[in-house]
Each structure stands twice: as C-alpha cells, then as structure tokens.
Write an enzyme that holds these catalytic residues in place. Structure first.
Site, PDB file in Angstrom:
ATOM      1  N   SER A 141       0.880  -1.171   0.000  1.00  0.00           N
ATOM      2  CA  SER A 141       0.000   0.000   0.000  1.00  0.00           C
ATOM      3  C   SER A 141       0.910   1.211   0.000  1.00  0.00           C
ATOM      4  CB  SER A 141      -0.856  -0.011   1.278  1.00  0.00           C
ATOM      5  OG  SER A 141      -1.492   1.241   1.472  1.00  0.00           O
ATOM      6  N   TYR A 154      -1.734  -1.208  10.286  1.00  0.00           N
ATOM      7  CA  TYR A 154      -1.629  -1.373   8.833  1.00  0.00           C
ATOM      8  C   TYR A 154      -0.242  -0.925   8.365  1.00  0.00           C
ATOM      9  CZ  TYR A 154      -3.646  -1.178   4.044  1.00  0.00           C
ATOM     10  OH  TYR A 154      -3.959  -1.365   2.717  1.00  0.00           O
TER      11      TYR A 154
END
Ligand SMILES: NC(=O)c1ccc[n+]([C@@H]2O[C@H](COP(=O)([O-])OP(=O)(O)OC[C@H]3O[C@@H](n4cnc5c(N)ncnc54)[C@H](O)[C@@H]3O)[C@@H](O)[C@H]2O)c1
Length: 259
Positions: A141, A154
């Site tokens: 990401s 995350y």
C-alpha cells in the site's frame, strides 16, 4: 496474449482489485485460481471468466487458516498441473489508533496481512522452482511507503510486506523467481469504504465514507481515486514475463501521491 499458458493464484479475488486482476489475467490466457472468503463472490468471478472462454477454479475459505492458505497452492497445482505466479492480494485495514488498542484486532491484522501471505508463499516457492521460476506479487500500500496517521497497525503490516519483498527478491532472484509489491493509493473498492468508516479513524465532521472516498483520491496529483482495473494493469505487468528483469520493487500505483 500476455499470460498465455501461465497458471496462477489471486487471493481476495472475489471483489475489487483482486477480482479485476483475476478476470484480466484469464483474458490474457492464464488459468486462474480465484481465492476468497466469500463463496458466492468467488463463484461469480469464476462464472464470469469461464463464460468468456477463460480457465478458472474457485477456492473459497479463510486465509487466516494456515491449512487453507497452504492448500490453495496444492489445489491449484492439482487442478492445472503447476504454478507460475501468485498475487498475494488479501489484507485488511486494522485498528485506526494505538490508544485503547484491541489486541485481538491487532493479531488479526498481522495474521491476515503478513502471516497468511507468508504461509501461501512458503507453499508456492517449491512449485515455482519446479517450473524453472515464476513471479510472486504482494499487495502492500502507499501505507507501506509512508506513514498514515490513522493506520498504525496497517503501517506495521504493509512496511513489513515491502521489507519482506526486498529480502525475498535478493534470496530467490538467482532461481528466476521474481518477488515484487504493488502499492495502491486509495482505490475505489469496498475496502476503502471500510477504511474511512472505522470508528476511530476520525471521519471529519460533515463527511461520509462516500465523500471521503472521492476526496482521498482527490488529494493526489491526478485528483481522483484509483480504479481497481488500474491496479490490476500494474499487477499484470509485474506478474508477466514483460517484467522479466523487475525484481524487488514496491511500485506505487497512486496517481503520484507518494511522488
Ligand atoms: N482499496 C484501497 O484503497 C487499498 C489501498 C491500498 C492497499 N489495499 C490493499 O488491497 C487489498 C484489498 O483489496 P481491495 O481493496 O481490492 O478489497 P475489496 O474490499 O474489494 O475485497 C477484499 C476481498 O477480500 C476477501 N477477504 C477478506 N478476508 C479474507 C480472508 N480472511 N480470507 C480470504 N479472503 C478474504 C473479501 O471477501 C473480499 O472479497 C488489501 O491487501 C489492502 O490492504 C487497498
């Protein structure tokens, strides 16, 4: 066709970018194992691929179960006779704050984003080796490249994936096994809505997940949110032989947000 005679696995392929990738890879000639927790979604993607003349099987289950994460490799090899590529796409956003952290949610986020893809990769390596090489793609990401104020766990997971990619690329390159990551920015899928709607992600007053989905994308130089097919296009390149000398990269597909 850009993936003729290739055999591969796409996880989280029932929706969003994984779905777009599975459909695209099959259209480019690959035989694809469509893996997802959601059986109906898995079956629908397989139906769509086979209706267009492509080859696909559906494998439905929970990738946080080690046996399933491993078995998808064995089932694919059993069905199609080998393995050339894996797109380890599965993941989830996790808690938005470390204050009052729910440790079960922490463990789940690491299990899904890191452990499950490692288990699948461990099972896949001997199969790729047996074919004289192959390609593994991880979905990191932009949160694997830069800090995100509302995604601490995350961040840990996706920075970890980028590190893993660089280490594995150096270890397995000499066996013609290429390991890369794709790093999407905000992309228009159900997960983006989950992401911005988390209770502690500090949705600004007056905003809804839907308005934020548009604005998050709008914050990048191209002033729009990414579409799942645009990330699938990058995945197609990285997984195909066109990227035969691309190894160990973490490619942002983010409209220039991390430029
Ligand atoms: N959407 C974004 O803005 C964005 C940005 C950067 C990175 N990502 C990454 O992309 C991936 C998710 O992709 P998406 O946005 O296309 O999501 P999506 O919401 O469209 O699809 C996620 C799919 O994952 C499946 N899934 C969830 N848990 C599972 C499990 N335990 N086992 C098997 N399947 C499971 C769901 O059933 C669903 O079909 C994640 O790795 C995420 O971190 C997303």
């Amino acid at each position: 066709m850009r993936m003729e005679n290739k055999i591969g696995i796409v996880t989280a392929a029932g929706s969003g970018m994984g779905r777009a990738g599975a459909i695209r890879f099959a259209a480019e000639g690959a035989s694809v194992a469509v893996v997802d927790l959601d059986k109906e979604a898995t079956d629908a993607v397989v139906r769509q691929i086979t209706a267009s003349g492509g080859k696909a099987i559906g494998l439905s289950g929970d990738l946080t179960n080690d046996n399933f994460a491993r078995d998808i490799v064995h089932q694919t090899v059993k069905q199609f006779g080998g393995l050339d590529f894996v797109w380890n796409h599965v993941g989830s956003p996790g808690p938005a704050s470390i204050e009052g952290l729910d440790w079960k949610a922490f463990d789940f986020t690491i299990d899904l984003n890191v452990r499950s893809v490692l288990v699948t990769t461990e099972a896949a390596l001997p199969e790729l080796r047996a074919r004289g090489g192959g390609s593994i793609l991880f979905t990191a990401s932009t949160s694997g490249l830069q800090g995100s104020p509302y995604s601490p766990v995350y961040n840990i997971a996706k920075f970890g994936i980028v590190g893993l990619v660089k280490g594995l690329a150096k270890r397995y390159g000499h066996e013609n096994i290429r390991i890369n990551a794709v790093c999407p920015g905000p992309t228009d899928t159900p997960m983006l809505r989950v992401f911005v709607a988390r209770p502690d992600s500090q949705l600004p007053p007056g905003e809804t997940p839907e308005t934020l989905v548009t604005k998050r994308g709008g914050a990048n130089p191209m002033r729009r949110t990414g579409q799942p097919e645009e990330i699938a296009n990058a995945a197609l390149f990285l997984l195909s032989d066109e990227a035969s000398y691309v190894n160990g990269v973490a490619l942002p597909v983010d409209g220039g947000a991390t430029a």
